[in-house]
Design an enzyme around this catalytic site. Structure first.
Site, short mmCIF file in Angstrom:
data_model
loop_
_atom_site.label_atom_id
_atom_site.label_comp_id
_atom_site.label_asym_id
_atom_site.label_seq_id
_atom_site.Cartn_x
_atom_site.Cartn_y
_atom_site.Cartn_z
N ASP A 410 0.86 -1.18 0.00
CA ASP A 410 0.00 0.00 0.00
C ASP A 410 0.90 1.24 0.00
O ASP A 410 2.13 1.12 0.12
CB ASP A 410 -0.85 -0.06 1.28
CG ASP A 410 -1.90 1.03 1.39
OD1 ASP A 410 -2.26 1.64 0.36
OD2 ASP A 410 -2.37 1.27 2.53
N GLU A 413 2.71 5.28 -3.75
CA GLU A 413 2.71 6.30 -4.82
C GLU A 413 4.03 7.05 -4.91
O GLU A 413 4.37 7.48 -6.03
CB GLU A 413 1.55 7.27 -4.59
CG GLU A 413 0.18 6.64 -4.81
CD GLU A 413 -0.23 5.65 -3.73
OE1 GLU A 413 0.25 5.79 -2.60
OE2 GLU A 413 -0.98 4.71 -4.05
N ASP A 489 -9.09 3.96 -2.13
CA ASP A 489 -10.13 4.27 -1.17
C ASP A 489 -11.41 4.80 -1.80
O ASP A 489 -11.66 6.00 -1.81
CB ASP A 489 -9.59 5.26 -0.14
CG ASP A 489 -8.36 4.70 0.57
OD1 ASP A 489 -8.23 3.46 0.61
OD2 ASP A 489 -7.54 5.50 1.05
O1 MIG Z 1 -3.41 5.91 5.08
O2 MIG Z 1 -3.47 0.61 5.70
O3 MIG Z 1 -5.92 2.38 0.57
O4 MIG Z 1 -6.90 0.12 1.82
O5 MIG Z 1 -6.79 0.05 4.63
C1 MIG Z 1 -4.29 4.87 4.83
C2 MIG Z 1 -4.60 1.39 5.96
C3 MIG Z 1 -3.51 3.62 4.52
C4 MIG Z 1 -4.86 3.08 2.59
C5 MIG Z 1 -5.39 1.94 1.78
C6 MIG Z 1 -6.42 1.19 2.59
C7 MIG Z 1 -5.81 0.70 3.87
C8 MIG Z 1 -5.23 1.87 4.66
N1 MIG Z 1 -4.27 2.59 3.84
#
Ligand code: MIG
Length: 812
Positions: A410, A413, A489
């Site tokens: 995750d 980016e 999200d």
């Molecule tokens: O700042 O890991 O898109 O699926 O549950 C949020 C926590 C970080 C963003 C992801 C989301 C995930 C969440 N993450």
């Protein structure tokens, strides 16, 4: 007379050029010198140098620069080398140069220098805008093309509408929390699009990982353009005319997704976050007790100690290792989130090792770059360096040896808190394998892809014969080689349910077939009805994952009472029944790059009235899914491409094609109403419901046969998780059927490969009989054990599975 007209034309042109130059830079000018090089030509023009070459039998490559020479040819995306055998035919006259490859040709007009692409038949399919063909402004460039009024555009990664026309987009991987229809940029940057007009298609891939721009008629009504702030003007033109052919060429260029493990195609349950351990155990137990099939449980960031990747919070998870094993014993694969930000903390192993190995991204002054993310002050591995990727991969050792099956990358980016730009400063320094240093601008869009690459390759090293499963949020073209993805999200609204379709379709077109979205929407709480519909729709999408934000209401299938629970169970079961078909599609995708979830135009490129249909989609070539996507739609019409179709649920035959609108139905469709149709001429493999893919299905393989034109289907099977299939341990069988006036014949080919399938019998379910069968022959011998359902016109008969070919004949 004639001359005067030409002068007048030129005068008008130069006026336009002056007015646009100020905003859009300097046009490339006229060709001055043409030099033949291997595979094409290099042309020196007034304001730039251009190189046009054959990249393959169906792809032309265009590069241009304002420098004396083109930069070294490097790409994060392209893995295909131009083949020696592709020798294009080059011809030159005083006004133009032409480069012909088997699929088409490019005509380079000399003054002004502009490109015209023609198909095999010599028809112009795409051309630079003569008002401003290619232009430069400092390090920036732009390519402008004529835009026929009836052409549509799709792709560009996770964009939310199937036809990109009338919109403009930016490619800059962004943590777009709370995104809506018009949010842009989004998480992913895949600068590839497919164009389609009157059944003829082509594709353009701008292989430039910098911040790039695409404008399909927002700035201008009759031209579209693409460009970048920097990097090379470097694009590939992929000839069709069939849109599938374009996608196959793109997959050859940038790679195909690996064959996923079978369990990853089962139902996945996630939330932010399941903890403590007792809750995770209870979750697994509830699925099994309620007999709701499921394969995956995700642990989000709270399983970690202080949000530090590669740690475990022992207070919450006292027997983490045993828990992973126990879940495994219950048929669950565990997927752990492992974000790329490493806590800047003495004594924390990944930090200490990374500092010792000089693995972290740096500031211009040479110090290590620090950004605030979940663990607080954090540092970032230099994923652009192969030695750092190797080191990152080694961090998975402990989790892998515990039996963790998949990993979730995750925030790549990369996302950084507090900063208004949400990411690293543009002047952050990145190192490359060749020893050079570049700033963040040129690698931002590939950072997440290299993160998931490091994970994928690391897992391969740790367990050479186990197919890795990685889920990534950010991606650049080619990222499908390493990871599946989801759309970040989203929200618990009907709008987001509806956007599921175009977003996943665009990802498939962009080379990323293994994609899904958070069922029910990440942000917010779906109504019971909305969640049920999303679970229903999700059963037909490639990655089937329920996920929800912290603080949101529980989202498991059983939370809204027995009625909704039963409906959701039925759709999840439906997913498991279709797994043989879905796995076969995933295998096709891994070989050809063909999307699993397809827009209607991919299979029916001649049906222009369906080009912009983004409320329906095809699962593979054969199943059409038409969910209710508008809350306000009390009733809605399913639009079926011309030809014969079967209602998947009832077996009833229906005729497709553009028809006058029918009167609206009186009652809104129930949450269980999900129209699904099968194309006449399809044979679709099914199995009986299992609770997890770790279970062997009982009973026969079921082949549902829907007689019609070009009737065919196939099945692919293997052990579902190793690479043994690459050594022949797979099973593949094809099926055909044919129809005469009062008979239907189904034929299976001999099976290919040495893998022994789980079934010993095949049940044929043959639809579309208008009267009772008089005779059912198996291998020419009359069979008695068949069953006929007169109300649905369906014959079922079970036959032993043979490795050799088999023939079923029904006379009626
Ligand atoms: O700042 O890991 O898109 O699926 O549950 C949020 C926590 C970080 C963003 C992801 C989301 C995930 C969440 N993450």
């Amino acid at each position: 007379m004639r001359k005067a007209a030409v002068y007048l034309f030129l005068a008008v042109c130069s006026v336009t050029a002056i007015s646009t130059e100020a905003q859009q830079g300097t046009s490339i000018g006229n060709a001055a010198r043409v030099v033949r090089i291997a595979g094409g030509v290099e042309i020196k023009a007034g304001h730039a140098m251009i190189r046009v070459t054959a990249a393959s039998e169906s792809v032309i490559r265009v590069r241009a620069t304002q420098q004396e020479m083109l930069a070294t040819d490097v790409s994060w995306a392209v893995i295909q080398r131009p083949s020696e055998s592709t020798v294009p035919k080059i011809t030159e006259t005083s006004s133009k140069v032409e480069i012909a490859i088997p699929a088409g040709r490019v005509r380079i007009m000399k003054s002004p220098l502009r490109l015209v692409f023609l198909d095999e038949k010599g028809q112009v399919i795409n051309e630079d805008d003569d008002r401003l063909p290619m232009s430069f402004a400092g390090a920036a460039f732009r390519v402008t093309k004529k835009m026929p009024e009836d052409e549509i555009y799709s792709g560009l990664g996770d964009k939310t509408s199937l036809n990109l026309r009338n919109h403009a987009f930016t490619m800059w991987n962004t943590d777009a929390f709370g995104w809506q229809e018009s949010t842009d940029p989004l998480y992913k940057s895949i600068p590839f699009f497919l164009a389609l007009r009157k059944g003829t298609s082509y594709g353009i891939f701008l292989d430039n990982p910098w911040r790039t721009y695409f404008d399909f008629g927002k700035a201008s009504i009759d031209s579209y353009s693409f460009g970048s702030d920097g990097g090379e003007l470097n694009y590939y033109f992929l000839f069709g005319p069939d849109p599938k052919k374009v996608l196959i060429s793109f997959a050859k260029l940038t790679g195909k997704p690996p064959l996923p493990p079978l369990w990853a195609l089962g139902y996945q349950q996630s939330r932010y976050s399941y903890f403590p351990e007792s809750k995770v155990r209870e979750l697994a137990h509830t699925f099994r007790a309620k007999r709701i099939p499921a394969d995956v449980i995700y642990l989000d960031i709270d399983y970690q100690d202080g949000y530090r990747p590669f740690t475990v919070n022992r207070e919450y998870f006292p027997t983490f290792e045993t828990m992973i094993q126990d879940l495994r014993g219950q048929g669950f694969s565990t997927i752990l989130i492992t974000d790329l930000h490493i806590a800047k903390a003495a004594g924390y192993r990944p930090y200490e090792e990374g500092i010792a190995g000089d693995h972290f991204v740096k500031n211009p002054d040479g110090s290590v770059f620090v950004g605030k993310v979940w663990p607080g002050d954090s540092v970032f591995p230099e994923f652009t360096l192969s030695r750092t990727r190797t080191w990152w991969g080694s961090l998975y050792k402990d989790f892998v040896s515990m039996g963790v099956r998949g990993f979730w990358n995750d925030m790549n980016e990369p996302a950084i808190f507090v900063r208004r730009d949400k990411t690293m400063p543009l002047d952050t320094v990145h190192r490359l394998d060749d020893g050079s240093k570049v700033d963040h601008r040129s690698v931002h869009n590939v950072f997440g892809m290299q993160n998931s690459r490091a994970t994928y390759e690391g897992l391969l090293k740790l367990e050479a014969n186990e197919r890795p499963f990685v889920l990534t949020r950010a991606i650049y073209a080619g990222g499908q080689r390493y990871a599946a993805t989801w759309t970040g999200d989203n929200s618990s609204t009907w709008n987001h349910l509806r956007m599921t379709i175009p977003t996943l379709l665009n990802l498939g077109i962009s080379g990323v077939p293994l994609a899904g979205n958070d069922l029910g929407g990440f942000n917010g709480n779906p109504s019971p009805d909305l969640l049920t519909r999303w679970i229903a729709l999700g059963a037909f999408t490639p990655i089937y994952r329920n996920h929800a934000n912290k603080g949101s209401a529980n989202r498991e299938p059983w939370v809204d009472g027995p009625e909704h629970e039963q409906w959701r169970r039925e759709f999840i079961e439906q997913r498991y029944r279709m797994l043989p078909y879905i796995y076969t599609l995933a295998e096709e995708s891994s070989r050809t790059g063909m999307p699993i979830m397809r827009p209607l135009f991919l299979e029916f490129p001649q049906e222009e009235w369906l080009y912009e249909n983004q409320d329906e989609f095809l699962l593979g070539p054969h199943m059409l899914v038409a969910p209710r996507v508008w809350e306000m739609a009390i009733s809605y019409e399913v639009r079926l491409p011309a030809g014969e179709w079967y209602d998947y649920w009832t077996g009833q035959k229906v005729t497709g094609g553009q028809a006058p609108p029918k009167p609206a139905a009186a009652a809104p469709p129930a949450p269980t109403d999900l129209p699904v149709f099968v194309r006449a001429g399809a044979i679709i493999p099914h199995q009986r419901v299992i609770q997890t893919t770790q279970e062997v299905p009982q009973g026969p393989l079921e082949l549902r046969v829907y007689p019609g034109p070009n009737c065919s289907g196939s099945i692919y099977l293997d052990d579902g998780h190793t690479f043994n299939y690459q050594r022949g341990e797979f099973m593949r069988q094809s099926f055909t059927c044919s129809q005469a006036e009062h008979s239907i014949t189904v034929q299976t080919t001999g099976s290919e490969g040495s893998y022994k399938a789980w079934f010993s019998e095949v049940q044929f379910t043959v639809y579309g009989l208008t009267s009772a069968p008089r005779r059912v022959n198996i291998e020419g011998v009359s069979a008695q054990n068949f069953h006929f359902d007169p109300t649905r016109g369906v014959v079922t008969v079970v036959v032993p599975q043979h490795a050799s070919s088999a023939k079923l004949e029904i006379q009626y």
